[in-house]
Design a protein around this motif. Structure first.
Motif, PDB file in Angstrom:
ATOM      1  N   ILE A 153     -39.840 -65.776   9.438  1.00  0.00           N
ATOM      2  CA  ILE A 153     -40.434 -66.996   8.882  1.00  0.00           C
ATOM      3  C   ILE A 153     -39.455 -68.157   8.968  1.00  0.00           C
ATOM      4  O   ILE A 153     -39.826 -69.286   9.307  1.00  0.00           O
ATOM      5  N   ASP A 154     -38.175 -67.899   8.679  1.00  0.00           N
ATOM      6  CA  ASP A 154     -37.165 -68.950   8.758  1.00  0.00           C
ATOM      7  C   ASP A 154     -37.041 -69.502  10.175  1.00  0.00           C
ATOM      8  O   ASP A 154     -36.971 -70.724  10.372  1.00  0.00           O
ATOM      9  N   ALA A 155     -37.024 -68.634  11.167  1.00  0.00           N
ATOM     10  CA  ALA A 155     -36.919 -69.091  12.562  1.00  0.00           C
ATOM     11  C   ALA A 155     -38.139 -69.920  12.948  1.00  0.00           C
ATOM     12  O   ALA A 155     -38.011 -70.957  13.611  1.00  0.00           O
ATOM     13  N   ASN A 156     -39.324 -69.494  12.520  1.00  0.00           N
ATOM     14  CA  ASN A 156     -40.553 -70.213  12.848  1.00  0.00           C
ATOM     15  C   ASN A 156     -40.568 -71.600  12.208  1.00  0.00           C
ATOM     16  O   ASN A 156     -40.839 -72.595  12.872  1.00  0.00           O
ATOM     17  N   ILE A 157     -40.276 -71.670  10.930  1.00  0.00           N
ATOM     18  CA  ILE A 157     -40.307 -72.960  10.221  1.00  0.00           C
ATOM     19  C   ILE A 157     -39.223 -73.890  10.746  1.00  0.00           C
ATOM     20  O   ILE A 157     -39.442 -75.093  10.915  1.00  0.00           O
ATOM     21  N   ASP A 158     -38.050 -73.328  11.022  1.00  0.00           N
ATOM     22  CA  ASP A 158     -36.966 -74.162  11.540  1.00  0.00           C
ATOM     23  C   ASP A 158     -37.324 -74.742  12.905  1.00  0.00           C
ATOM     24  O   ASP A 158     -37.000 -75.892  13.206  1.00  0.00           O
ATOM     25  N   ALA A 159     -38.013 -73.974  13.743  1.00  0.00           N
ATOM     26  CA  ALA A 159     -38.447 -74.485  15.043  1.00  0.00           C
ATOM     27  C   ALA A 159     -39.483 -75.589  14.870  1.00  0.00           C
ATOM     28  O   ALA A 159     -39.494 -76.559  15.631  1.00  0.00           O
ATOM     29  N   HIS A 160     -40.355 -75.462  13.878  1.00  0.00           N
ATOM     30  CA  HIS A 160     -41.314 -76.535  13.594  1.00  0.00           C
ATOM     31  C   HIS A 160     -40.584 -77.804  13.160  1.00  0.00           C
ATOM     32  O   HIS A 160     -40.897 -78.904  13.615  1.00  0.00           O
ATOM     33  N   LEU A 161     -39.617 -77.666  12.270  1.00  0.00           N
ATOM     34  CA  LEU A 161     -38.927 -78.837  11.732  1.00  0.00           C
ATOM     35  C   LEU A 161     -38.011 -79.502  12.752  1.00  0.00           C
ATOM     36  O   LEU A 161     -37.732 -80.694  12.636  1.00  0.00           O
ATOM     37  N   LEU A 162     -37.541 -78.751  13.740  1.00  0.00           N
ATOM     38  CA  LEU A 162     -36.709 -79.367  14.778  1.00  0.00           C
ATOM     39  C   LEU A 162     -37.503 -80.363  15.619  1.00  0.00           C
ATOM     40  O   LEU A 162     -36.939 -81.284  16.196  1.00  0.00           O
ATOM     41  N   GLN A 163     -38.816 -80.181  15.683  1.00  0.00           N
ATOM     42  CA  GLN A 163     -39.653 -81.080  16.469  1.00  0.00           C
ATOM     43  C   GLN A 163     -40.214 -82.220  15.626  1.00  0.00           C
ATOM     44  O   GLN A 163     -40.937 -83.055  16.132  1.00  0.00           O
ATOM     45  N   PHE A 164     -39.861 -82.264  14.364  1.00  0.00           N
ATOM     46  CA  PHE A 164     -40.346 -83.317  13.482  1.00  0.00           C
ATOM     47  C   PHE A 164     -39.643 -84.620  13.826  1.00  0.00           C
ATOM     48  O   PHE A 164     -38.432 -84.664  14.005  1.00  0.00           O
ATOM     49  N   ASN A 165     -40.397 -85.709  13.924  1.00  0.00           N
ATOM     50  CA  ASN A 165     -39.857 -86.997  14.332  1.00  0.00           C
ATOM     51  C   ASN A 165     -39.199 -87.696  13.143  1.00  0.00           C
ATOM     52  O   ASN A 165     -39.848 -88.049  12.177  1.00  0.00           O
ATOM     53  N   VAL A 166     -37.886 -87.893  13.236  1.00  0.00           N
ATOM     54  CA  VAL A 166     -37.144 -88.608  12.195  1.00  0.00           C
ATOM     55  C   VAL A 166     -36.482 -89.848  12.790  1.00  0.00           C
ATOM     56  O   VAL A 166     -35.403 -90.238  12.398  1.00  0.00           O
ATOM     57  N   ASP A 167     -37.168 -90.483  13.705  1.00  0.00           N
ATOM     58  CA  ASP A 167     -36.663 -91.659  14.400  1.00  0.00           C
ATOM     59  C   ASP A 167     -36.691 -92.873  13.471  1.00  0.00           C
ATOM     60  O   ASP A 167     -37.397 -92.910  12.475  1.00  0.00           O
TER      61      ASP A 167
END
Length: 195
Positions: A153-167
């Motif tokens: 679950i941690d790997a899955n959620i972390d992969a989702h959050l890495l693609q989150f736009n924080v520009d």
């Protein structure tokens, strides 16, 4: 009596006439384009990989910690291995203790009086010890599976959050400005959303 529509039409024609007269350029003016100038080098666009979270979860399911390595969160790998390793350690330890007490109880039932707990623990004590270590063994196994699932679950959620736009083009920031005309200050939030 002249109607109001006529006056409105007359006012529009005069404003149109004056607007055309404003288009004359002065020789000292500088012509600047109104569109913003954005250098293409400053815009970094990364493609979103919709399968990245699934890949990270799959890698963590195959080998715990591999999904964290795929997400480049290397500091989490020792934590994952330590947590799952501790669960396995306690399972094996409780299983060995359970086997010791079970073997001693079986030898007493067979009539032997040479087990390691002969003058220390009664037959009922051996039964209670077996039950306790069986419960601890099952709890250790359950916790180990829970930690394994948490790793995925941690790997899955972390992969989702890495693609989150924080520009900076998407930001919410506090706003404070001094208004010189009214001699007051303005406080608020600024929401930036640029395409």
């Amino acid at each position: 009596m002249i109607n109001k529509g006529f006056y409105c039409l007359l006012a529009c024609l005069f404003s149109l006439l004056f607007s055309f007269s404003q288009t004359k350029k002065d020789s000292t003016s500088i012509d600047i384009e109104e569109s913003p100038i954005i250098a293409n080098e400053t815009l970094i666009k990364t493609e979103i990989d919709p399968l990245r979270p699934a890949k990270a979860a799959f890698y963590s399911a195959v080998l715990p910690g591999l999904g964290q390595a795929y997400n480049k969160k290397y500091w989490k790998i020792p934590i994952v291995w330590g947590a799952i390793g501790a669960g396995i350690y306690f399972y094996v330890r409780n299983d060995n203790q359970f086997n010791r007490y079970r073997d001693a109880y079986k030898s007493r039932l067979a009539g032997f009086k040479d087990d390691e707990f002969f003058n220390v623990i009664s037959d009922d004590g051996l039964v209670r010890a077996q039950e306790q270590f069986r419960r601890n063994k099952e709890m250790s196994l359950l916790i180990t599976f829970g930690l394994y699932a948490l790793n995925i679950i941690d790997a899955n959620i972390d992969a989702h959050l890495l693609q989150f736009n924080v520009d900076e083009n998407l930001s919410l920031s506090p706003h404070y400005q001094y208004n010189q005309l009214e001699n007051t200050s303005d406080l608020g939030l600024t929401l930036n959303f640029k395409f």
